[in-house]
Design a protein around this motif. Structure first.
Motif, PDB file in Angstrom:
ATOM      1  N   GLY A 209       0.826  -1.201   0.000  1.00 41.31           N
ATOM      2  CA  GLY A 209       0.000   0.000   0.000  1.00 41.31           C
ATOM      3  C   GLY A 209       0.861   1.252   0.000  1.00 41.31           C
ATOM      4  N   TRP A 210       0.237   2.380  -0.372  1.00 40.66           N
ATOM      5  CA  TRP A 210       0.920   3.675  -0.419  1.00 40.66           C
ATOM      6  C   TRP A 210       1.116   4.192   1.001  1.00 40.66           C
ATOM      7  N   LEU A 211       2.326   4.741   1.282  1.00 35.56           N
ATOM      8  CA  LEU A 211       2.653   5.202   2.621  1.00 35.56           C
ATOM      9  C   LEU A 211       3.460   6.484   2.525  1.00 35.56           C
ATOM     10  N   GLN A 212       3.114   7.434   3.411  1.00 43.24           N
ATOM     11  CA  GLN A 212       3.855   8.694   3.525  1.00 43.24           C
ATOM     12  C   GLN A 212       4.319   8.855   4.969  1.00 43.24           C
ATOM     13  N   VAL A 213       5.609   9.204   5.160  1.00 43.48           N
ATOM     14  CA  VAL A 213       6.197   9.291   6.499  1.00 43.48           C
ATOM     15  C   VAL A 213       6.867  10.651   6.651  1.00 43.48           C
ATOM     16  N   LYS A 214       6.582  11.320   7.785  1.00 38.80           N
ATOM     17  CA  LYS A 214       7.221  12.577   8.145  1.00 38.80           C
ATOM     18  C   LYS A 214       7.945  12.401   9.475  1.00 38.80           C
ATOM     19  N   VAL A 215       9.228  12.795   9.508  1.00 40.24           N
ATOM     20  CA  VAL A 215      10.040  12.714  10.720  1.00 40.24           C
ATOM     21  C   VAL A 215      10.327  14.127  11.183  1.00 40.24           C
ATOM     22  N   ASP A 216       9.808  14.498  12.360  1.00 38.02           N
ATOM     23  CA  ASP A 216       9.943  15.850  12.913  1.00 38.02           C
ATOM     24  C   ASP A 216       9.472  16.897  11.908  1.00 38.02           C
ATOM     25  N   GLY A 217       8.401  16.579  11.176  1.00 37.53           N
ATOM     26  CA  GLY A 217       7.808  17.512  10.226  1.00 37.53           C
ATOM     27  C   GLY A 217       8.404  17.487   8.841  1.00 37.53           C
ATOM     28  N   ASN A 218       9.475  16.698   8.630  1.00 33.71           N
ATOM     29  CA  ASN A 218      10.125  16.619   7.320  1.00 33.71           C
ATOM     30  C   ASN A 218       9.714  15.336   6.618  1.00 33.71           C
ATOM     31  N   LEU A 219       9.356  15.446   5.333  1.00 30.47           N
ATOM     32  CA  LEU A 219       8.954  14.286   4.545  1.00 30.47           C
ATOM     33  C   LEU A 219      10.182  13.447   4.204  1.00 30.47           C
ATOM     34  N   VAL A 220      10.196  12.168   4.644  1.00 30.08           N
ATOM     35  CA  VAL A 220      11.343  11.277   4.421  1.00 30.08           C
ATOM     36  C   VAL A 220      10.978  10.054   3.596  1.00 30.08           C
ATOM     37  N   PHE A 221       9.698   9.767   3.447  1.00 29.06           N
ATOM     38  CA  PHE A 221       9.301   8.570   2.682  1.00 29.06           C
ATOM     39  C   PHE A 221       7.945   8.817   2.060  1.00 29.06           C
ATOM     40  N   GLN A 222       7.820   8.523   0.759  1.00 29.62           N
ATOM     41  CA  GLN A 222       6.549   8.688   0.050  1.00 29.62           C
ATOM     42  C   GLN A 222       6.559   7.743  -1.141  1.00 29.62           C
ATOM     43  N   SER A 223       6.071   6.532  -0.915  1.00 28.27           N
ATOM     44  CA  SER A 223       6.116   5.518  -1.968  1.00 28.27           C
ATOM     45  C   SER A 223       5.225   4.357  -1.563  1.00 28.27           C
ATOM     46  N   ILE A 224       5.230   3.293  -2.401  1.00 26.01           N
ATOM     47  CA  ILE A 224       4.487   2.072  -2.104  1.00 26.01           C
ATOM     48  C   ILE A 224       5.374   1.167  -1.254  1.00 26.01           C
ATOM     49  N   ASN A 226       5.871  -2.430  -0.179  1.00 24.64           N
ATOM     50  CA  ASN A 226       5.434  -3.750  -0.625  1.00 24.64           C
ATOM     51  C   ASN A 226       5.196  -4.686   0.549  1.00 24.64           C
ATOM     52  N   SER A 227       4.378  -5.702   0.299  1.00 20.56           N
ATOM     53  CA  SER A 227       4.057  -6.684   1.323  1.00 20.56           C
ATOM     54  C   SER A 227       5.322  -7.413   1.777  1.00 20.56           C
ATOM     55  N   GLY A 228       5.514  -7.516   3.103  1.00 20.32           N
ATOM     56  CA  GLY A 228       6.676  -8.173   3.677  1.00 20.32           C
ATOM     57  C   GLY A 228       7.857  -7.250   3.901  1.00 20.32           C
ATOM     58  N   ALA A 229       7.814  -6.006   3.378  1.00 23.65           N
ATOM     59  CA  ALA A 229       8.931  -5.074   3.542  1.00 23.65           C
ATOM     60  C   ALA A 229       8.936  -4.489   4.952  1.00 23.65           C
ATOM     61  N   THR A 230      10.122  -4.140   5.442  1.00 23.49           N
ATOM     62  CA  THR A 230      10.313  -3.566   6.778  1.00 23.49           C
ATOM     63  C   THR A 230      11.093  -2.260   6.656  1.00 23.49           C
ATOM     64  N   GLU A 231      10.650  -1.214   7.362  1.00 23.37           N
ATOM     65  CA  GLU A 231      11.314   0.089   7.350  1.00 23.37           C
ATOM     66  C   GLU A 231      11.442   0.592   8.788  1.00 23.37           C
ATOM     67  N   THR A 232      12.504   1.380   9.061  1.00 29.63           N
ATOM     68  CA  THR A 232      12.760   1.926  10.402  1.00 29.63           C
ATOM     69  C   THR A 232      13.103   3.401  10.272  1.00 29.63           C
ATOM     70  N   TRP A 233      12.525   4.228  11.156  1.00 28.98           N
ATOM     71  CA  TRP A 233      12.817   5.659  11.203  1.00 28.98           C
ATOM     72  C   TRP A 233      13.075   6.068  12.652  1.00 28.98           C
ATOM     73  N   GLU A 234      13.903   7.130  12.830  1.00 33.08           N
ATOM     74  CA  GLU A 234      14.206   7.681  14.133  1.00 33.08           C
ATOM     75  C   GLU A 234      13.923   9.180  14.109  1.00 33.08           C
ATOM     76  N   ALA A 235      13.460   9.720  15.235  1.00 35.22           N
ATOM     77  CA  ALA A 235      13.114  11.131  15.306  1.00 35.22           C
ATOM     78  C   ALA A 235      13.404  11.663  16.701  1.00 35.22           C
TER      79      ALA A 235
END
Length: 282
Positions: A209-224, A226-235
């Motif tokens: 599915g489509w996902l958008q991620v903002k870290v401390d107000g800054n856009l860092v991820f905006q894409s699809i 995929n199923s089974g994928a893993t992502e990590t962010w720090e703020a």
């Protein structure tokens, strides 16, 4: 072949013959149904996968039979039916819905989808290239201005040099040695203090599915994602996620596994994570 003989035939043999009769390979079936290749081989050869529960194996067999147009009752009878917990029963309902979606996910729709994705990717690459060219031109222009300003002599330096020459002429010569001045110790600048990350978020997608991620107000991820994928962010302060399928993500905040969103939050479109807590917003 009689009905009795057909009934006692291995189920994997029925599916294998139907696949070969249609001229399909295991790879093409895997790409069309998203069933893992090792599971397809296990179904046709008649052995089980140790890491796969009977419930999921039965679901894959049903999906395989529907894809080949084989009567499901011919291949499902011999599989063990186990009493599942309530949580897995709910997962079973979601899997059955995904099986129904496969019927509408035709090759024509897939081709149109991939063409649209290719066009979007091409536009994205064009904008990135144009942006890089503009940035390079700006950097070259700034570098040229700096070189020009650095070669021009300043009037203050000329005045100070002229004053030193005049003072050198007026000073009388003396035999006394000039006092020695100890060299000054240069102060080393303090090392920058690394920012402390207060929030650490890890998500695993159970459904693309489509996902958008903002870290401390800054856009860092905006894409699809995929199923089974893993992502990590720090703020330092907060992490904000938004999208249509954020309910199908598994969350881990600062090392604590939270799992998926509850049933009441499945319609949520935004999630905010701070060091003080986990907030779901519609």
């Amino acid at each position: 072949m009689s009905d009795a003989q057909q009934k006692h035939r291995p189920k994997g043999e029925i599916l294998k013959e139907a696949r070969e009769a249609q001229g399909l390979s295991l790879l093409s079936v895997h790409e069309a149904t998203k069933i893992p290749l090792d599971v397809l081989k296990a179904i046709e050869e008649g052995y089980t996968v140790r890491t796969l529960s009977p419930f999921y194996l039965k679901g894959f067999v049903k999906m395989y039979a529907q894809h080949l147009g084989v009567d499901i009752h011919q291949v499902i009878d011999n599989y063990h039916r186990e009493k599942l917990p309530k949580k897995i029963e709910e997962e079973k309902e979601r899997v059955s819905v995904s099986f129904d979606i496969q019927r509408f996910w035709t090759k024509n729709i897939q081709q149109q989808f991939f063409k649209g994705a290719a066009v979007l990717l091409a536009l994205f690459l064009v904008f990135r290239v144009v942006g890089c060219i503009k940035n390079n031109r700006q950097q070259r222009a700034q570098k040229g201005d700096t070189e020009v300003s650095g070669t021009a002599p300043s009037s203050e330096e000329d005045a100070s040099q002229a004053g030193q020459q005049e003072e050198g002429k007026e000073q009388p010569k003396t035999s006394a040695p000039a006092p020695t001045v100890p060299p000054k110790k240069e102060k080393t600048p303090p090392e920058p203090v690394a920012s402390v990350k207060e929030v650490r978020l890890t998500v695993k997608a159970k459904k693309s599915g489509w996902l958008q991620v903002k870290v401390d107000g800054n856009l860092v991820f905006q894409s699809i994602l995929n199923s089974g994928a893993t992502e990590t962010w720090e703020a330092e302060q907060s992490i904000e996620l938004s999208g249509k399928n954020i309910h199908s993500l598994e969350y881990e905040v600062n090392g604590k596994v939270l799992g998926e969103l509850g049933r009441t939050d499945r319609s949520a479109r935004r999630v905010v994570i701070t060091k003080d807590g986990f907030t779901v917003k519609q």
